[in-house]
Design a protein around this motif. Structure first.
Motif, short mmCIF file in Angstrom:
data_model
loop_
_atom_site.label_atom_id
_atom_site.label_comp_id
_atom_site.label_asym_id
_atom_site.label_seq_id
_atom_site.Cartn_x
_atom_site.Cartn_y
_atom_site.Cartn_z
N LYS A 488 -6.58 1.63 -4.46
CA LYS A 488 -5.16 1.85 -4.19
C LYS A 488 -4.92 2.26 -2.74
O LYS A 488 -3.82 2.07 -2.20
N PHE A 489 -5.93 2.85 -2.11
CA PHE A 489 -5.82 3.29 -0.71
C PHE A 489 -6.14 2.17 0.28
O PHE A 489 -5.81 2.29 1.46
N THR A 490 -6.81 1.10 -0.18
CA THR A 490 -7.43 0.16 0.77
C THR A 490 -7.13 -1.31 0.46
O THR A 490 -6.23 -1.90 1.04
N ALA A 491 -7.87 -1.89 -0.47
CA ALA A 491 -7.75 -3.33 -0.73
C ALA A 491 -6.38 -3.71 -1.25
O ALA A 491 -5.82 -4.75 -0.87
N LEU A 492 -5.80 -2.88 -2.12
CA LEU A 492 -4.49 -3.22 -2.69
C LEU A 492 -3.41 -3.27 -1.62
O LEU A 492 -2.67 -4.26 -1.53
N PRO A 493 -3.26 -2.24 -0.78
CA PRO A 493 -2.25 -2.35 0.28
C PRO A 493 -2.56 -3.42 1.31
O PRO A 493 -1.64 -4.06 1.83
N ALA A 494 -3.84 -3.63 1.61
CA ALA A 494 -4.19 -4.69 2.56
C ALA A 494 -3.79 -6.05 2.02
O ALA A 494 -3.27 -6.91 2.75
N GLN A 495 -4.00 -6.24 0.73
CA GLN A 495 -3.60 -7.50 0.09
C GLN A 495 -2.09 -7.67 0.17
O GLN A 495 -1.58 -8.74 0.52
N ARG A 496 -1.35 -6.61 -0.15
CA ARG A 496 0.11 -6.70 -0.13
C ARG A 496 0.64 -6.99 1.27
O ARG A 496 1.56 -7.79 1.46
N MET A 497 0.04 -6.35 2.29
CA MET A 497 0.54 -6.48 3.66
C MET A 497 -0.05 -7.68 4.40
O MET A 497 0.23 -7.89 5.56
N ARG A 498 -0.90 -8.45 3.72
CA ARG A 498 -1.56 -9.61 4.34
C ARG A 498 -2.46 -9.21 5.50
O ARG A 498 -2.60 -9.95 6.47
N PHE A 499 -3.06 -8.02 5.40
CA PHE A 499 -4.06 -7.62 6.39
C PHE A 499 -5.39 -8.22 5.93
O PHE A 499 -6.21 -7.57 5.29
N THR A 500 -5.58 -9.48 6.24
CA THR A 500 -6.70 -10.24 5.66
C THR A 500 -8.07 -9.80 6.18
O THR A 500 -9.09 -10.15 5.58
N ASP A 501 -8.10 -9.06 7.28
CA ASP A 501 -9.39 -8.65 7.82
C ASP A 501 -9.55 -7.12 7.79
O ASP A 501 -10.30 -6.55 8.57
N ARG A 502 -8.87 -6.47 6.85
CA ARG A 502 -9.00 -5.03 6.67
C ARG A 502 -8.92 -4.70 5.18
O ARG A 502 -8.54 -5.54 4.37
N GLY A 503 -9.29 -3.46 4.83
CA GLY A 503 -9.11 -2.99 3.47
C GLY A 503 -10.31 -3.15 2.56
O GLY A 503 -10.31 -2.62 1.44
N VAL A 504 -11.34 -3.89 2.99
CA VAL A 504 -12.55 -4.10 2.19
C VAL A 504 -13.75 -4.00 3.13
O VAL A 504 -13.68 -4.44 4.29
N LEU A 505 -14.84 -3.43 2.64
CA LEU A 505 -16.08 -3.38 3.42
C LEU A 505 -16.85 -4.67 3.17
O LEU A 505 -17.47 -4.86 2.14
N LYS A 506 -16.76 -5.57 4.14
CA LYS A 506 -17.40 -6.87 4.04
C LYS A 506 -17.68 -7.36 5.45
O LYS A 506 -16.94 -7.04 6.38
N GLN A 507 -18.74 -8.10 5.60
CA GLN A 507 -19.11 -8.61 6.91
C GLN A 507 -17.95 -9.40 7.53
O GLN A 507 -17.32 -10.23 6.87
N GLY A 508 -17.67 -9.12 8.81
CA GLY A 508 -16.61 -9.80 9.52
C GLY A 508 -15.30 -9.04 9.55
O GLY A 508 -14.43 -9.35 10.37
N MET A 509 -15.13 -8.04 8.67
CA MET A 509 -13.89 -7.26 8.64
C MET A 509 -13.88 -6.23 9.77
O MET A 509 -14.93 -5.78 10.24
N TRP A 510 -12.69 -5.82 10.19
CA TRP A 510 -12.59 -4.72 11.14
C TRP A 510 -13.18 -3.46 10.54
O TRP A 510 -12.98 -3.18 9.35
#
Length: 570
Positions: A488-510
């Motif tokens: 709820k603090f990270t991936a969900l808001p990033a998905q809603r706001m279209r922050f496609t390179d934030r909100g998840v710990l994955k290679q290539g993300m900020w």
């Protein structure tokens, strides 16, 4: 024999090729650029809601470059997160820091919560601006010692980038700001030409990098806008991939009708809908959250892209003047104050506040009594001793009726007072928080215990929202799992706001990341003593740069402006 000779040649060739590959991999490693930071031994909660896993995270040039076993990898710095959670940086879905970021760009109240990205612009936004708006709002700028030297989002964002930012920032364009640019503060309806001018301002803002259109329909002059006006503005934002975010027209008696209005705006404007700080406001509405949830879920089931957020406290925070009927705000704060000073007009205002069947969101009818209102932030130095006191206390001190005390405070403070209002019920708050489509908002400007900002008396959520949820609703009450809270603090808001390179710990993300101990993180801010930083964030990284190291602020300013999909580069 010929077959055997060919087979031997093939085996030799494969061995030789394999040897070449092995040598190539071994010799390439020393030549690889070292990581800037490697985080080791942590429990990685990646933001998706999945259980934690073990691994190292390597950061290079502000991004996550690798996740895995990095024991032998060269690096400039190692952070040992043994026994602690490593998670994406938290995203504040409504932050209000567009001006205080210019006062203290470090935003300590935010980073000590683990917030690395903020979305702002609730109805009124940093831009667009004109001379009349700046003059009308001069007291607010002077209070913060800010000189607005911008009129557009492009100019405002450029100022932020020149100054430096402690966290990332994205902003909606506020429908109230657009309305004020063209119509001022009056209770009037736009002509077709004026509406076209307002749409043009939305288009410009979206091309400048705004992420959508927002409304705050409780605060004048926003209530004067009809639904059709909002649809016309929202449709412009939708053409640029924007979102419609709203502080709805009512969060109390007419909350279901207000949800229906938001759904209509999203459907006819062809864009997603985000309901800010979802609540069942007022004692008469306590227990209605199941109906509210059902209404939103029904819209989702019908294909409407609608979601919401919450700050998970039982008190809201807004301008004190919201207690006054909308008609009394016609023409702006100066005319409001004149009406409050006029005995006959004040008598009419009192009568409407005491009437439970009005056609507006009557906050006086939503509270148990004047003891449920806490004076929070004032701009008149003479009123500073009132900060932290309840309206009932002020009325007793002044030997006045509570409504008269309310009016006198607004007169003395020229309408700029902010208050905390205790008008929600805990079970409603918890039910909202638990919905899978509900993320989290701070709904407070970035603050600091020191300087100008430290002299204010904000809602404790300004300093505590995210640690408050981790302490109270995860650790103590088990209303959420740790993994779901972080989603709820990270991936969900990033998905809603279209922050496609934030909100998840994955290679290539900020590399926006937090490291903390879930057993000890806690909020300290209270309604009585709000200016207290939360505790427990050992490290916070923004774009790969630590802004907190071993629990202490570094003073680095690595934040970025996050522009929307409609941004057009100069």
């Amino acid at each position: 024999m010929k077959f055997m000779r060919n087979l031997v040649r093939l085996v030799v060739l494969l061995v030789a090729t394999g040897t070449c590959i092995a040598v190539s991999a071994q010799t390439a490693m020393p030549d690889a650029a070292p990581f800037d930071v490697v985080i080791v031994h942590g429990h990685i909660i990646d933001g998706t809601g999945s259980p934690w896993y073990s691994g190292d995270i390597g950061v290079r040039a502000g991004r996550i470059a690798a996740i895995g076993n990095l024991n032998s990898a060269p690096r400039r710095q190692t952070i040992d997160a043994k026994g602690k959670v490593v998670a994406p940086g938290f995203i504040d879905m409504l932050g209000q820091s567009e001006l205080t970021m210019l006062v203290d760009p470090r935003l300590p109240s935010k980073i000590y919560q683990g917030i690395t990205t903020e979305v702002t612009g609730e109805g009124g936004s940093a831009a667009p601006l004109n001379a009349a708006m700046i003059a009308s709002d001069r007291a607010g700028y002077e209070h913060l010692k800010i000189t607005p030297d911008w009129t557009t989002f492009r100019e405002y964002f450029a100022r932020l980038e020149r100054q430096g930012m402690g966290i990332n920032l994205a902003s909606y364009v506020g429908a109230t700001s657009v309305r004020r640019m063209v119509l001022g503060d009056a209770d009037v309806q736009p002509t077709p030409a004026q509406l076209e001018a307002m749409q043009g301002l939305v288009r410009q803002a979206m091309q400048d990098g705004a992420v959508g259109l927002s409304t705050a329909l409780q605060y004048a002059p926003a209530p004067y806008a009809r639904t059709e006006e909002l649809i016309a503005l929202a449709s412009e934002a939708g053409k640029y991939g924007g979102i419609y975010a709203t502080h709805m027209r009512s969060e109390g008696d007419a909350v279901l009708e207000s949800i229906d209005e938001a759904v209509r705006i999203g459907r006819e404007g062809h864009l997603p809908v985000e309901i800010w700080h979802l609540k069942a406001a007022g004692k008469a509405n306590w227990g209605r959250m199941p109906q509210i949830v059902e209404r939103i879920q029904s819209a989702r089931n019908a294909g409407i892209d609608i979601s919401a957020n919450t700050y998970a406290y039982t008190a809201w925070f807004n301008t004190f003047s919201a207690f006054i009927p909308p008609w009394a705000h016609d023409g702006g704060d100066e005319k409001l104050i004149a009406r409050l000073k006029d005995p006959a007009t004040r008598a009419r205002i009192r009568q409407e506040m005491l009437n439970p069947k009005g056609d507006w969101d009557n906050e006086w009818q939503e509270i148990p009594g004047p003891e449920a209102i806490q004076i929070a932030v004032v701009q008149n130095p003479e009123l500073v001793p009132l900060q932290g006191k309840r309206l009932s206390e002020v009325a007793a001190m002044w030997k006045e009726d509570p409504i008269d005390a309310l009016c006198e405070i607004l007169i003395k403070d020229k309408g700029f007072t902010n208050v905390a209002v205790f008008g929600m019920d805990e079970p409603d708050v918890v039910l909202a928080l638990r919905q899978p489509w509900v993320s989290v908002d701070n709904d407070s400007q970035g603050a600091s215990p020191d300087g100008i900002l430290g002299k204010e008396h904000p809602h404790p959520r300004a300093y505590g929202t995210f640690p408050h949820i981790l302490r109270k609703y995860v650790r103590e009450e088990h209303a959420l799992t740790l993994e779901d809270a972080i989603r709820k603090f990270t991936a969900l808001p990033a998905q809603r706001m279209r922050f496609t390179d934030r909100g998840v710990l994955k290679q290539g993300m900020w590399a926006d990341m937090v490291i903390f101990d879930p057993a000890t993180i806690r909020d300290l801010a209270t309604f009585e003593r709000p200016n207290q930083l939360s505790q427990g964030m050992d490290y916070v990284l923004v774009n790969g740069v630590p802004v907190i190291v071993e629990g202490k602020m570094t003073r680095a300013l690595p934040g970025k402006v996050l522009r929307g999909a409609g941004y057009v580069a100069p």
